[in-house]
Design an enzyme around this catalytic site. Structure first.
Site, PDB file in Angstrom:
ATOM      1  N   LYS A  22       0.491  -1.334   0.285  1.00 31.33           N
ATOM      2  CA  LYS A  22      -0.230   0.638  -0.245  1.00 31.33           C
ATOM      3  C   LYS A  22       0.803   1.373  -0.440  1.00 31.33           C
ATOM      4  O   LYS A  22       0.587   2.562   0.627  1.00 31.33           O
ATOM      5  CB  LYS A  22      -1.099   0.130   1.055  1.00 31.33           C
ATOM      6  CG  LYS A  22      -2.157  -1.180   1.436  1.00 31.33           C
ATOM      7  CD  LYS A  22      -3.268  -1.078   2.731  1.00 31.33           C
ATOM      8  CE  LYS A  22      -4.254  -2.362   2.418  1.00 31.33           C
ATOM      9  NZ  LYS A  22      -4.276  -2.617   3.476  1.00 31.33           N
ATOM     10  N   LYS A  90     -14.281  -2.884   4.285  1.00 30.05           N
ATOM     11  CA  LYS A  90     -13.149  -2.484   2.786  1.00 30.05           C
ATOM     12  C   LYS A  90     -12.287  -1.412   3.106  1.00 30.05           C
ATOM     13  O   LYS A  90     -12.715  -0.205   3.882  1.00 30.05           O
ATOM     14  CB  LYS A  90     -13.734  -2.430   1.546  1.00 30.05           C
ATOM     15  CG  LYS A  90     -14.735  -3.109   0.915  1.00 30.05           C
ATOM     16  CD  LYS A  90     -13.554  -4.772   1.038  1.00 30.05           C
ATOM     17  CE  LYS A  90     -14.784  -5.105  -0.520  1.00 30.05           C
ATOM     18  NZ  LYS A  90     -15.263  -6.035   0.518  1.00 30.05           N
ATOM     19  N   ASP A  91     -10.670  -1.682   2.706  1.00 26.52           N
ATOM     20  CA  ASP A  91      -9.563  -1.297   3.364  1.00 26.52           C
ATOM     21  C   ASP A  91     -10.160   0.273   2.885  1.00 26.52           C
ATOM     22  O   ASP A  91     -10.090   0.301   1.749  1.00 26.52           O
ATOM     23  CB  ASP A  91      -8.269  -1.454   3.092  1.00 26.52           C
ATOM     24  CG  ASP A  91      -6.859  -0.773   3.938  1.00 26.52           C
ATOM     25  OD1 ASP A  91      -7.584   0.326   3.738  1.00 26.52           O
ATOM     26  OD2 ASP A  91      -6.543  -1.699   4.369  1.00 26.52           O
ATOM     27  N   ARG A  92     -10.053   2.096   3.945  1.00 29.54           N
ATOM     28  CA  ARG A  92      -9.949   3.394   3.208  1.00 29.54           C
ATOM     29  C   ARG A  92      -8.519   3.414   2.006  1.00 29.54           C
ATOM     30  O   ARG A  92      -8.914   3.683   1.367  1.00 29.54           O
ATOM     31  CB  ARG A  92     -10.170   3.969   3.923  1.00 29.54           C
ATOM     32  CG  ARG A  92      -8.766   4.345   4.905  1.00 29.54           C
ATOM     33  CD  ARG A  92      -9.216   5.360   5.846  1.00 29.54           C
ATOM     34  NE  ARG A  92      -8.879   7.046   5.805  1.00 29.54           N
ATOM     35  CZ  ARG A  92      -9.491   7.887   5.568  1.00 29.54           C
ATOM     36  NH1 ARG A  92      -9.378   8.035   7.623  1.00 29.54           N
ATOM     37  NH2 ARG A  92      -9.186   8.731   5.449  1.00 29.54           N
ATOM     38  N   HIS A  93      -7.718   2.178   2.546  1.00 28.43           N
ATOM     39  CA  HIS A  93      -5.656   2.777   1.974  1.00 28.43           C
ATOM     40  C   HIS A  93      -6.028   1.583   0.800  1.00 28.43           C
ATOM     41  O   HIS A  93      -4.917   1.089   1.287  1.00 28.43           O
ATOM     42  CB  HIS A  93      -5.692   2.953   2.719  1.00 28.43           C
ATOM     43  CG  HIS A  93      -5.100   3.489   4.150  1.00 28.43           C
ATOM     44  ND1 HIS A  93      -4.721   5.650   3.824  1.00 28.43           N
ATOM     45  CD2 HIS A  93      -5.187   3.209   5.405  1.00 28.43           C
ATOM     46  CE1 HIS A  93      -5.536   5.605   4.872  1.00 28.43           C
ATOM     47  NE2 HIS A  93      -5.158   4.942   6.050  1.00 28.43           N
TER      48      HIS A  93
END
Length: 349
Positions: A22, A90-93
């Protein structure tokens, strides 16, 4: 420093490479898949596929977490927040393509205008009408495209490890994010009254005798109980990884509940022995109504492929069923440095 173990043994006895995860949102792409008829709302005048009281929209989002988007959708659509459904957090990044449902009975003629308004905030990739609200875990699964950067390790060794991952899978651990920062969710679980999980009620309401109902506090308690049973599962799985039995065909481990485990014979003795080593967590399940369940010990990514896009840059693609974690699978091979954590801390500061 946490008193809880939050890193468990790998299938190969150690990680054979490292990499950065990420570095940018586009390095972690998640595509949620449903069994729904889809139409492309970008086509002017297209009729929305399907029928029913719920308008389902597939949005692409970056930098926004799922619950925030759900609240904003409720505001834009003029509905109650609990009339918005989704299948998972779900992941924000990351770049995430995710389905949401909006309870819009009798408003089919307004769908096009609503989609256009929502599209000013997030790209709307697909739309469909269906009879039921989307609920947790009801999606078919998630497709992942993940780019690891600053990869350190021999290409041939990594390639062999990935081939093994595609053949037999990896230990199906719950990821450390479930346990909170330094195991904070586990610390809170230890100090809970187990009976609170059995008290139901709406936030802010009162039950018989004027007693305040569980409400949002009850939701948090469920989160902490879930962290406790997930950690106990990881401990049992870790012992099976150590003795080499985790990858046996059909092998499962316990999601602890009322009565402990559904296993019997030597396996029951083994699992109860592991859990008994942490009596403060085991005690939580003595009076709850949480049903014991089983979870596979191994997880194998479907349609796994990868390519070296540069000497130190590896792109991977695969599909996982609900409840399986991409970073957990990759952590069986790689020592991962999550670059989004630094951005998160900066935003919090």
């Amino acid at each position: 420093m946490s008193n809880w173990r939050l890193d468990w043994p790998t299938s190969g006895g150690g990680r054979i490479a490292s990499g950065r995860l990420k570095t940018a949102p586009g390095d972690f792409i998640v595509d949620e898949l449903l069994e729904l008829p889809e139409s492309d709302p970008a086509v002017e005048g297209e009729v929305i596929a399907g029928s029913g009281e719920h308008l389902c929209l597939k949005l692409e989002k970056v930098g926004d977490n799922t619950e925030y988007v759900a609240r904003e959708l409720a505001r834009i659509a003029g509905c109650r927040h609990f009339d918005v459904g989704f299948c998972g957090l779900k992941d924000r990044h990351a770049v995430t393509r995710q389905w949401f449902s909006l309870y819009r009975p009798g408003n089919e003629d307004q769908d096009t205008a609503l989609i256009r308004e929502i599209g000013l905030r997030w790209p709307v990739l697909a739309a469909s009408r269906q009879a039921r609200k989307l609920r947790r875990g009801e999606h078919r699964g998630n497709g992942f495209t993940i780019t690891l950067r600053a990869v350190s390790g021999e290409h041939q060794v990594i390639d062999r490890a990935l081939e093994r991952l595609g053949d037999i899978g990896a230990p199906n651990y719950f990821g450390p994010q479930r346990f909170g920062n330094d195991g904070a969710n586990l610390d809170r679980a230890v100090h809970l009254d187990p009976a609170t999980l059995n008290r139901r009620g709406r936030s802010g309401g009162k039950g018989r005798g004027g007693k305040k109902r569980a409400g949002s506090d009850g939701s948090k308690n469920v989160l902490y109980f879930s962290a406790a049973r997930s950690w106990l599962f990881n401990e049992v799985l870790a012992a099976r990884v150590d003795d080499g039995s985790w990858a046996e065909a059909g092998a499962t481990g316990p999601l602890w509940g009322d009565g402990g485990t559904t296993a019997c014979g030597p396996l029951e003795t083994f699992e109860r022995g592991i859990v008994a080593q942490t009596p403060e967590l085991a005690a939580l399940f003595s009076v709850t109504r949480m049903k014991p369940e089983r979870r596979p010990l191994a997880v194998k990514p479907e349609s796994l492929s990868w390519q070296w896009v540069a000497e130190d840059c590896l792109e991977l693609a695969f599909f996982l069923s609900p409840g399986q974690y991409a970073t957990t699978i990759l952590s069986d091979i790689f020592e991962l440095e999550d670059m989004s954590l630094g951005r998160h801390n900066e935003q919090q500061g």
